[in-house]
Enzyme design. Structure first.
Site, PDB file in Angstrom:
ATOM      1  CB  SER A   1      -0.899  -0.096   1.388  1.00  0.00           C
ATOM      2  OG  SER A   1       0.037   0.145   2.453  1.00  0.00           O
TER       3      SER A   1
ATOM      4  CG  ASP B   1      -3.408  -2.847  -2.074  1.00  0.00           C
ATOM      5  OD1 ASP B   1      -4.067  -3.020  -2.925  1.00  0.00           O
ATOM      6  OD2 ASP B   1      -3.573  -3.204  -0.875  1.00  0.00           O
TER       7      ASP B   1
ATOM      8  CG  ASP C   1      -9.134   2.850  -5.318  1.00  0.00           C
ATOM      9  OD1 ASP C   1     -10.176   3.100  -5.868  1.00  0.00           O
ATOM     10  OD2 ASP C   1      -8.912   2.536  -4.087  1.00  0.00           O
TER      11      ASP C   1
ATOM     12  CG  HIS D   1      -9.360  -4.922  -3.020  1.00  0.00           C
ATOM     13  ND1 HIS D   1      -8.388  -3.996  -2.720  1.00  0.00           N
ATOM     14  CD2 HIS D   1      -9.342  -5.149  -4.231  1.00  0.00           C
ATOM     15  CE1 HIS D   1      -7.761  -3.742  -3.733  1.00  0.00           C
ATOM     16  NE2 HIS D   1      -8.193  -4.479  -4.754  1.00  0.00           N
ATOM     17  N   GLY D   2     -10.333  -7.066   0.464  1.00  0.00           N
ATOM     18  CA  GLY D   2     -10.653  -7.101   2.001  1.00  0.00           C
ATOM     19  C   GLY D   2     -10.997  -8.591   2.125  1.00  0.00           C
TER      20      GLY D   2
ATOM     21  CB  VAL E   1      -4.827 -11.962   2.478  1.00  0.00           C
ATOM     22  CG1 VAL E   1      -5.021 -12.084   4.009  1.00  0.00           C
ATOM     23  CG2 VAL E   1      -6.030 -12.696   1.814  1.00  0.00           C
TER      24      VAL E   1
ATOM     25  CB  THR F   1      -6.848  -7.385   8.185  1.00  0.00           C
ATOM     26  OG1 THR F   1      -6.877  -6.063   7.693  1.00  0.00           O
ATOM     27  CG2 THR F   1      -7.056  -7.361   9.663  1.00  0.00           C
TER      28      THR F   1
HETATM   29  P1  13P Z   1      -7.700  -6.855   4.372  1.00  0.00           P
HETATM   30  O1  13P Z   1      -7.056  -5.939   5.138  1.00  0.00           O
HETATM   31  O2  13P Z   1      -9.267  -6.513   4.792  1.00  0.00           O
HETATM   32  O3  13P Z   1      -7.322  -8.311   4.108  1.00  0.00           O
HETATM   33  O4  13P Z   1      -7.745  -6.344   2.749  1.00  0.00           O
HETATM   34  C1  13P Z   1      -6.637  -6.050   2.093  1.00  0.00           C
HETATM   35  C2  13P Z   1      -7.024  -5.566   1.023  1.00  0.00           C
HETATM   36  O5  13P Z   1      -7.873  -5.333   0.333  1.00  0.00           O
HETATM   37  C3  13P Z   1      -5.555  -4.915   0.328  1.00  0.00           C
HETATM   38  O6  13P Z   1      -6.000  -4.269  -1.001  1.00  0.00           O
END
Ligand code: 13P
Length: 284
Positions: free
Chosen positions: A50, A82, A104, A208-209, A231, A233
């Site tokens: 990121s 990212d 994005d 994502h997420g 991934v 978190t």
């Molecule tokens: P998480 O941190 O929820 O796994 O999301 C990661 C993500 O989507 C990075 O772009």
């Protein structure tokens, strides 16, 4: 640096109906844990940073570390930006050696998202770098990027078709009910929407997420056309949990190798778990 583009990795995944992890690196231990897991399972890998992680590590260090990691690695690896927020940051990453970028523009109105994404794609494709873009808006928090649940919007399938045709994007991140960070309730994914988007575009779809999703949800999303699963978190949580546990047992410990090392092993184990669910083991 021996990196390959997202297109090569995702074309195979699209054909084989599996997904490759877009795994975020936050420091050296993340990088080593993640690549160690992918190598052990003979899986292709997308390492991503990121903008926040780039700021934290320093882009020169990202390049240096990743170069050392991939130099003698037997698996195909892409280095991906990212959630790139501007043309400038995308150009910086390309110049430094990233093989893939995400732009994005999901916070902009549709036409503006198309215009900005196209600009990035023209420049990136000219030098063989692949581009992921996002349509629809995910809720949750990642680094400095925070979207309130009530402002999240799902991806419109008709717009997705137009977006893909007009931009020529390589992979599309969609909003179908996932959120960045820790889920407040049980995530409810709109699989019907995902299927429609895939059927209409047949492009590699990015989820994502993905932290906190059940294995069943992940497998179902992949069976419906997701080819890249992001991934972050989940890995941050296992790293932190392991270090907390170590300090609970030994409050006097001070050697970072004795807590970061086990943290790295915890990440590696979690990444191996994910790779098995995504179906990318032995696809290198
Ligand atoms: P998480 O941190 O929820 O796994 O999301 C990661 C993500 O989507 C990075 O772009």
């Amino acid at each position: 640096m021996k990196l390959i583009s997202l297109v090569e990795i995702l074309a195979q995944a699209n054909q084989g109906r599996y997904a490759v992890g877009g795994f975020n690196i936050n420091n050296l231990e993340f990088l080593q844990g993640i690549i160690g897991a992918a190598e052990e399972l003979n899986s292709p890998l997308i390492l991503q940073t990121s903008e926040g992680a780039m700021k934290y590590i320093g882009i020169d260090y990202v390049i240096g570390m990743v170069d050392a990691a991939v130099k003698n690695s037997p698996i195909p690896v892409a280095l991906h930006l990212d959630h790139g927020s501007s043309f400038a940051v995308v150009m910086k990453c390309i110049r430094m050696g990233y093989s893939s970028v995400m732009f994005d523009g999901s916070h902009f109105p549709f036409e503006e998202n198309i215009r900005l994404t196209k600009q990035v794609i023209e420049a990136a494709h000219a030098v063989g770098v692949s581009v992921e873009a996002e349509l629809g808006k995910l809720g949750g928090t990642e680094d400095d990027l925070s979207v309130d649940e009530k402002d999240a919007t799902f991806t419109d399938p008709e717009q997705a078709v137009e977006f893909v045709e007009r931009t020529g994007v390589d992979a599309l991140a969609v909003a179908i009910g996932t959120a960045h960070g820790v889920y407040k309730g049980k995530p409810e994914l709109d699989f019907e929407r995902l299927k429609t988007i895939k059927d209409k575009t047949n492009i590699p779809i990015v989820l994502h997420g993905a932290s906190g999703l059940s294995d069943d949800d992940l497998k179902k999303a992949i069976s419906l056309g997701v080819n890249k699963v992001n991934v972050n978190t989940d890995f941050q949580q296992v790293f932190a949990a392991k270090i907390r546990e170590i300090f609970r047992n030994d409050r006097e410990l001070y050697d970072p190798r004795k807590y970061c090392g086990p943290g790295r092993t915890a990440i590696k184990e979690k990444v191996m778990e994910k790779i098995r669910v995504l179906g990318s083991a032995n696809q290198a």
